[in-house]
Design a protein around this motif. Sequence first.
Motif, PDB file in Angstrom:
ATOM      1  N   ASP A  86       0.819  -1.214   0.000  1.00 28.24           N
ATOM      2  CA  ASP A  86       0.000   0.000   0.000  1.00 28.24           C
ATOM      3  C   ASP A  86       0.850   1.259   0.000  1.00 28.24           C
ATOM      4  O   ASP A  86       0.444   2.302  -0.541  1.00 28.24           O
ATOM      5  N   LYS A  87       2.026   1.191   0.573  1.00 30.76           N
ATOM      6  CA  LYS A  87       2.905   2.366   0.621  1.00 30.76           C
ATOM      7  C   LYS A  87       3.393   2.773  -0.767  1.00 30.76           C
ATOM      8  O   LYS A  87       3.817   3.908  -0.968  1.00 30.76           O
ATOM      9  N   PHE A  88       3.330   1.816  -1.716  1.00 34.03           N
ATOM     10  CA  PHE A  88       3.844   2.086  -3.060  1.00 34.03           C
ATOM     11  C   PHE A  88       2.758   2.040  -4.126  1.00 34.03           C
ATOM     12  O   PHE A  88       3.060   2.101  -5.319  1.00 34.03           O
ATOM     13  N   GLY A  89       1.525   1.904  -3.701  1.00 35.87           N
ATOM     14  CA  GLY A  89       0.455   1.770  -4.683  1.00 35.87           C
ATOM     15  C   GLY A  89       0.533   0.448  -5.416  1.00 35.87           C
ATOM     16  O   GLY A  89       0.074   0.326  -6.559  1.00 35.87           O
ATOM     17  N   ALA A  90       1.131  -0.552  -4.777  1.00 36.25           N
ATOM     18  CA  ALA A  90       1.272  -1.881  -5.362  1.00 36.25           C
ATOM     19  C   ALA A  90       0.233  -2.812  -4.753  1.00 36.25           C
ATOM     20  O   ALA A  90      -0.615  -2.406  -3.960  1.00 36.25           O
ATOM     21  N   LYS A  91       0.321  -4.090  -5.107  1.00 37.83           N
ATOM     22  CA  LYS A  91      -0.634  -5.069  -4.611  1.00 37.83           C
ATOM     23  C   LYS A  91       0.098  -6.113  -3.773  1.00 37.83           C
ATOM     24  O   LYS A  91       1.197  -6.545  -4.120  1.00 37.83           O
ATOM     25  N   GLY A  92      -0.496  -6.505  -2.650  1.00 41.68           N
ATOM     26  CA  GLY A  92       0.095  -7.498  -1.780  1.00 41.68           C
ATOM     27  C   GLY A  92      -0.438  -8.886  -2.064  1.00 41.68           C
ATOM     28  O   GLY A  92      -1.625  -9.049  -2.367  1.00 41.68           O
ATOM     29  N   PHE A  93       0.438  -9.888  -1.969  1.00 37.28           N
ATOM     30  CA  PHE A  93       0.075 -11.273  -2.246  1.00 37.28           C
ATOM     31  C   PHE A  93       0.614 -12.190  -1.157  1.00 37.28           C
ATOM     32  O   PHE A  93       1.714 -11.981  -0.640  1.00 37.28           O
ATOM     33  N   ASP A  94      -0.137 -13.262  -0.851  1.00 38.29           N
ATOM     34  CA  ASP A  94       0.411 -14.363  -0.076  1.00 38.29           C
ATOM     35  C   ASP A  94       0.424 -15.639  -0.903  1.00 38.29           C
ATOM     36  O   ASP A  94       0.803 -16.706  -0.424  1.00 38.29           O
ATOM     37  N   ASN A  95       0.026 -15.528  -2.174  1.00 37.66           N
ATOM     38  CA  ASN A  95       0.105 -16.619  -3.135  1.00 37.66           C
ATOM     39  C   ASN A  95       1.261 -16.314  -4.087  1.00 37.66           C
ATOM     40  O   ASN A  95       1.197 -15.358  -4.862  1.00 37.66           O
ATOM     41  N   TYR A  96       2.311 -17.117  -4.005  1.00 36.10           N
ATOM     42  CA  TYR A  96       3.529 -16.806  -4.758  1.00 36.10           C
ATOM     43  C   TYR A  96       3.321 -16.919  -6.263  1.00 36.10           C
ATOM     44  O   TYR A  96       3.837 -16.094  -7.034  1.00 36.10           O
ATOM     45  N   ASP A  97       2.577 -17.907  -6.709  1.00 35.53           N
ATOM     46  CA  ASP A  97       2.320 -18.055  -8.146  1.00 35.53           C
ATOM     47  C   ASP A  97       1.561 -16.851  -8.688  1.00 35.53           C
ATOM     48  O   ASP A  97       1.859 -16.356  -9.787  1.00 35.53           O
ATOM     49  N   ALA A  98       0.571 -16.382  -7.941  1.00 35.71           N
ATOM     50  CA  ALA A  98      -0.182 -15.198  -8.372  1.00 35.71           C
ATOM     51  C   ALA A  98       0.709 -13.970  -8.392  1.00 35.71           C
ATOM     52  O   ALA A  98       0.595 -13.117  -9.293  1.00 35.71           O
ATOM     53  N   PHE A  99       1.593 -13.862  -7.420  1.00 34.64           N
ATOM     54  CA  PHE A  99       2.567 -12.770  -7.378  1.00 34.64           C
ATOM     55  C   PHE A  99       3.467 -12.796  -8.615  1.00 34.64           C
ATOM     56  O   PHE A  99       3.669 -11.782  -9.293  1.00 34.64           O
ATOM     57  N   LEU A 100       3.998 -13.971  -8.944  1.00 35.31           N
ATOM     58  CA  LEU A 100       4.900 -14.085 -10.090  1.00 35.31           C
ATOM     59  C   LEU A 100       4.216 -13.700 -11.391  1.00 35.31           C
ATOM     60  O   LEU A 100       4.861 -13.146 -12.303  1.00 35.31           O
TER      61      LEU A 100
END
Length: 306
Positions: free
Chosen positions: A47-61
Amino acid sequence: MTDVLKAGVAGAGVFGGYHANKYAETEGAELVAIYDHDIERAKERADKFGAKGFDNYDAFLAQVDVLTIATPATTHASLAAKAIAAGKHVLVEKPIAMTVDEADALIEAAEAKGVFIQVGHQERYVAAAFGLFDREVPQKVTSRRMNRYSPRAGDVSVVLDLMIHDLDLLAQLTGRSDADILRIESRKEKGDFADYVDVTLDIGGVQARLIASRLEDDPVRDLRMEYLDGQVHLDFLKREVANTTPEPVAADFSGDDLPLALKDPLGFGTESFLAAVRSGVSPAVPGQAGRRALAMALAIEEAIDA
């Protein structure tokens, strides 16, 4: 390759935050994703960078072109392997892995997939800026890397946490990695792994004493190289250089216009990584360099346990 590389950071801890800052500050990169096993921490950092947080690594990648892995050392190899398999360029913090076999597997996988793996040995950039790798090989090297205790890296010994930086520098200075251990002293106080290690090595005739500690009240970080005609001493914390040799160092800490490698080694490493991805030229600290430092570190760990 698009003009703007979509970047992510695996690890929402303190050091992951440093890497996130560098992507956010670097032209030609957009920080789009933060991964952490703790989703609330990932979201808070993102949130500090206007990005999105993930706890699913495949979705993050799936969201990124490039990423930095700044998670606990024991997870580096598995996360890097998944990223490489997904076709992503990876900057992995040191150590590259926990075993030489894991490091070899990552290097081979990256080559087969046509992606880069860079290792976070930031001190390399500082030494290069001073021109230390362009000088003759020193006769003797002494390094001290002594910090206050932090539980951040409690999953590994101080060798893999701190000393590995100086092992990388030693290998670069000498052009060798076949070191003989002459003397070693270690102790553990905070957990299951050594928190203090003092080792003397012979590496191709160069005597090197490396001291690493995470038990100190007053941090010290310096490097001394002794030559036939004098010595060069770098105090990284006091930002001082003492040179008694006839050959000047290539840079110093004085002045307002410091090169980025001295002013911000982490930022320099980020820029170098992105430049390698864009140009297709091997990164400044490739996987092979991380593997070499890891092999030296593991030899010291074996001597501690012997």
